[in-house]
Design an enzyme around this catalytic site. Structure first.
Site, PDB file in Angstrom:
ATOM      1  N   SER A  36      41.727  64.866  58.581  1.00  0.00           N
ATOM      2  CA  SER A  36      42.444  65.867  57.783  1.00  0.00           C
ATOM      3  C   SER A  36      43.208  65.223  56.650  1.00  0.00           C
ATOM      4  CB  SER A  36      43.467  66.599  58.659  1.00  0.00           C
ATOM      5  OG  SER A  36      42.857  67.203  59.735  1.00  0.00           O
ATOM      6  N   HIS A  77      35.272  67.988  56.276  1.00  0.00           N
ATOM      7  CA  HIS A  77      36.507  68.486  56.885  1.00  0.00           C
ATOM      8  C   HIS A  77      36.323  69.932  57.330  1.00  0.00           C
ATOM      9  CE1 HIS A  77      40.959  69.630  56.596  1.00  0.00           C
ATOM     10  NE2 HIS A  77      40.753  68.985  57.712  1.00  0.00           N
ATOM     11  N   GLU A  89      35.182  71.312  53.787  1.00  0.00           N
ATOM     12  CA  GLU A  89      35.358  70.525  52.565  1.00  0.00           C
ATOM     13  C   GLU A  89      34.493  69.273  52.694  1.00  0.00           C
ATOM     14  OE1 GLU A  89      40.031  71.500  51.496  1.00  0.00           O
ATOM     15  OE2 GLU A  89      39.608  70.084  53.092  1.00  0.00           O
ATOM     16  N   ASN A 113      44.640  71.207  52.813  1.00  0.00           N
ATOM     17  CA  ASN A 113      45.848  70.643  53.416  1.00  0.00           C
ATOM     18  C   ASN A 113      46.873  70.172  52.399  1.00  0.00           C
ATOM     19  OD1 ASN A 113      45.320  71.191  56.038  1.00  0.00           O
ATOM     20  ND2 ASN A 113      44.292  69.260  56.447  1.00  0.00           N
TER      21      ASN A 113
END
Ligand code: NAD
Length: 302
Positions: free
Chosen positions: A127, A148, A160, A198
């Site tokens: 992450s 991701h 992602e 994130n």
């Protein structure tokens, strides 16, 4: 940019390293789309627990008649479970989803580099860690990407796909295409802290936790506010429990260390306290909410 020799393999067999919250979902998604999956954990008990998670999820789909018994058997038959890393030697793509610890991930990529066939591609589900740092120890940086996924993998469509400056464009395209093959939606991003989601989400969540530190408002009221006032499907503290407080803590502490001058990065006191108490969110039954078996909405810990 290096050239590829031999060419990017046709993805048929996918290795999954780590069958925790994310890894079991990734293994399941690949198996559902008829890829052969080699699922690896270091210890038998974690392998067994990953397997029961997959059985539980597919069992629910069977009960709700979303899949037939035949399909259930076929999906389960696509997955081989192993505690021997050598079993990954013939995989075309390896997706790693072990805990968010760079030393551990580097160890794994160091070993994998010597085990997997030279054309195999490695993909980390990290992450927040640098894809470039992992790629550099793999011995095949041109064949390394980030993929991701989001939690819960079974429900969340987005993946992602992250490229470093060493990732070969053909490798990137093959991984981007594979994400579509397993029925997810791929977006592309460069190797930057937090990628897209994130980088925006973690500072938002930690701001909500800093509100708890300051006692600005109750847990429930913070969550209700963002649901009813901003149209979010769940509030930030509820979401933090779903993600896992240890995962959020690992991300934000890493960023604070690496980017001490970035004011958006700050570790809330209540987060540190929850981690010290072992309250990691939904997966341990308690975080900012109390969670019972299968609960989608717990009671706030006030
Ligand atoms: P988790 O703790 O649920 O699972 C991690 C798994 O890795 C465990 O099953 C553990 O047994 C296994 N493991 C540990 N050491 C190992 C080793 N040496 N070899 C093989 N397996 C090993 O963690 P998670 O939430 O699934 O997170 C995994 C990765 O996915 C992390 O990099 C995390 O940042 C990332 N991620 C997490 C989320 C989330 O919402 N939790 C979302 C996207 C990405």
């Amino acid at each position: 940019m290096s050239t590829l020799s031999p060419a990017v393999p046709k993805f048929e067999t996918v290795g999954c390293i780590g069958l925790g919250l994310m890894g079991h979902g990734i293994a399941q998604a690949a198996a559902q789309s008829d890829f052969k999956v080699i699922a690896f954990e270091q210890e038998q008990r974690f392998l067994d627990s990953g397997r029961s998670r997959i059985e539980g999820s597919l069992g629910k789909m069977l009960k709700r008649e979303k899949i037939t018994q035949e399909k259930y058997d076929q999906i389960m038959g696509n997955i081989t479970y192993s505690t021997n890393m050598d079993d990954l030697k013939d995989t075309d793509l390896v997706v790693e989803a072990v805990i968010e610890n760079m030393d551990l991930k580097k160890d794994i990529y160091g070993s994998l580099g010597g085990i997997c066939k030279p054309e195999a591609i490695f993909a980390s589900n990290t992450s927040s860690l640098s894809i470039t740092d992992m790629a550099n120890v793999s011995g095949r940086p041109e064949r390394f990407v980030g993929v991701h996924f989001f939690n819960p993998v079974q429900m969340m469509k987005l993946v992602e796909v992250i490229r470093t400056e060493h990732t070969h464009p053909d490798v990137f395209d093959a991984c981007h295409g594979w994400v579509g093959d397993i029925n997810k939606i791929a977006v592309s991003c460069n190797d930057t802290p937090g990628f897209i989601v994130n980088r925006l989400l973690v500072p938002f969540l930690t701001q909500a936790l800093l509100m708890v530190d300051r006692n600005d408002a109750s847990i429930k009221d913070i969550d209700i506010s963002m649901q009813l006032g901003a149209g979010h499907p769940m509030g930030p503290l509820h979401l933090a429990d779903f993600i896992g407080l240890d995962t959020i803590n690992n991300i934000i502490t890493g960023w604070v260390e690496e980017f001490p001058d970035e004011p958006a990065f700050e570790v809330p006191k209540c987060l540190t306290e929850k981690i010290e108490a072992g309250d990691l969110g939904r997966k341990t039954g308690k975080g900012f909410y109390h969670w019972g078996e299968g609960d989608k909405r717990g009671d706030a810990v006030e």
